[in-house]
Design a protein around this motif. Structure first.
Motif: not given
Length: 407
Positions: A142-147, A307-308, A330-341
């Motif tokens: 995976d690439a692009g907008v997927t971290d 990012p913000k 509960q889970c707490e974390d800084k989010p990343g991005r996942l692109a499906i399509k």
């Protein structure tokens, strides 16, 4: 990939890991991204295709028995008749008929007559079943907008009483063709009725099976389920597991994209895997849900870019092993991005070890005004239970939210 599906009564082992929605297949990633839903739903894969943008909803009928009987408006009685539903037969077990021809599917077909006392402690406990079909955790390429894949974070047990830690959170119970299931859900504000909201936010796959199925039945929300984090046994009373009552879905709204694309495995429909319920107390007239629990979260449909956002916290009742669905985590974390399509919205992703049953649980972050707000819900996660992903709430989510509040 697949949405995190609702958990089911018979435990299938750690491999089945959905948060509260059906698993989806990831057709849009450069390489297959296999996920499992963590909450509830049938096992048919959803069909791919260009989803319509319109929001969809449904009106449900409320009916009870004995002293708890709730009057059914004439228009809803007519709707039941149109669907061939005899209320008395329904409450006596006809709802268990899952023949394809009788499984209501379209947006306006949702019916959910109240069956007083149906959700007793035993049935609530039986709803801890995980999904049957886990998928591989293949996210190579995976690439692009997927971290990059986030580090796995162990879920932390919420501090009891849960009503003090997360009063808006609770467990969503419902029945499907495979038995009783459970997801997680959150009380949200209703701008049309300030301070008196009866709206609950969850995942689309927790209320509707998607492309090859229809609406689930006996959908009910239990705020602060098992508030004292006690071991649930045959001696446990309904008041102990449901201290703020049982709230039945009167109406349900999910996205047109979920109804047309959603499935038990993979990523089809995942970016639109959200739903809003308008609920009513099983006991009938009285205080609103928000007044009863004392809180409701605002929903932010324009949350800051990934990012913000420094932190997101996901809450839910995971039920697939090693969890049992009886306690809040509960889970707490800084989010990343996942692109499906490429043509669909990018999803949020955080590290988290929660399993099936956590689907639909709310994700909270600082909204545009700097105050806590619901910005997503648990939708999908890998079979290895290392992370969770949730949809970014945009115009489609706002449309069903406003429709639910206007009724």
């Amino acid at each position: 990939m697949r949405p995190i599906r609702p958990t089911r009564a018979a435990r299938q082992g750690r491999s089945a890991r959905r948060a509260s929605a059906p698993l989806m297949s990831a057709a849009g990633l450069a390489a297959a991204l296999a996920l499992t839903v963590t909450a509830c739903g049938p096992t048919d894969d959803g069909a791919a295709g260009a989803p319509p943008a319109a929001a969809t909803g449904s009106a449900a009928a409320a009916g009870g028995s004995g002293d708890d009987k709730i009057q059914i408006p004439d228009d809803l009685k007519d709707r039941l008749k149109e669907h061939g539903i005899d209320l008395d037969k329904w409450k006596n077990g006809e709802w268990k008929n899952w023949n394809k021809d009788d499984w209501l599917r379209e947006a306006e077909d949702f019916v959910n007559p109240i069956i007083a006392g149906l959700w007793n402690p035993d049935r609530m406990k039986e709803a801890e079943k995980p999904p049957k079909q886990p998928v591989a955790n293949d996210i190579s390429g995976d690439a692009g907008v997927t971290d990059p894949v986030p580090a796995r974070l162990p879920a932390k047990a919420a501090k009891a009483p849960y009503h003090s830690a997360a009063p808006e959170s609770g467990r969503l119970l419902f029945d499907g063709p495979e038995g009783s299931m459970s997801c997680s859900a959150t009380v949200v504000r209703d701008p049309a009725h300030p301070g008196r909201s009866n709206l609950v936010w969850t995942a689309g796959h927790c209320v509707h099976a998607g492309a090859k199925g229809g609406w689930y039945r006996n959908v009910a929300f239990v705020p602060s389920y098992n508030d004292g984090a006690r071991a649930v046994s045959k001696e446990t009373t309904r008041e102990q597991v449901a201290p703020y009552g049982v709230w039945w879905a009167k109406r349900a709204y999910t996205s047109a994209q979920w109804i047309s694309q959603g499935g038990p495995t993979g990523g089809n429909g995942a970016p639109y895997d959200f739903a809003v319920l308008s609920v009513t107390s099983e006991k009938g007239a009285g205080k609103s849900l928000e007044e009863t629990v004392g809180s409701a979260l605002p929903v932010d449909f324009d949350a800051p870019a990934v990012p913000k956002i420094t932190s997101m916290e996901a809450t839910g009742y995971p039920a697939a092993p090693p969890f049992d669905g009886e306690r809040m985590y509960q889970c707490e974390d800084k989010p990343g991005r996942l692109a499906i399509k490429p043509a669909q919205p990018t999803m949020y992703r955080i590290g988290c070890s929660m399993t099936g049953g956590s689907s639909g649980g709310g994700w909270v972050a600082r909204g545009q005004d700097g105050k806590p707000a619901l910005v997503s819900n648990t939708s999908i996660g890998p079979v290895t239970a290392g992370w969770l992903a949730g949809p970014r709430l945009g115009p489609e989510a706002k449309a069903i939210y406003e429709k639910a509040g206007s009724r």
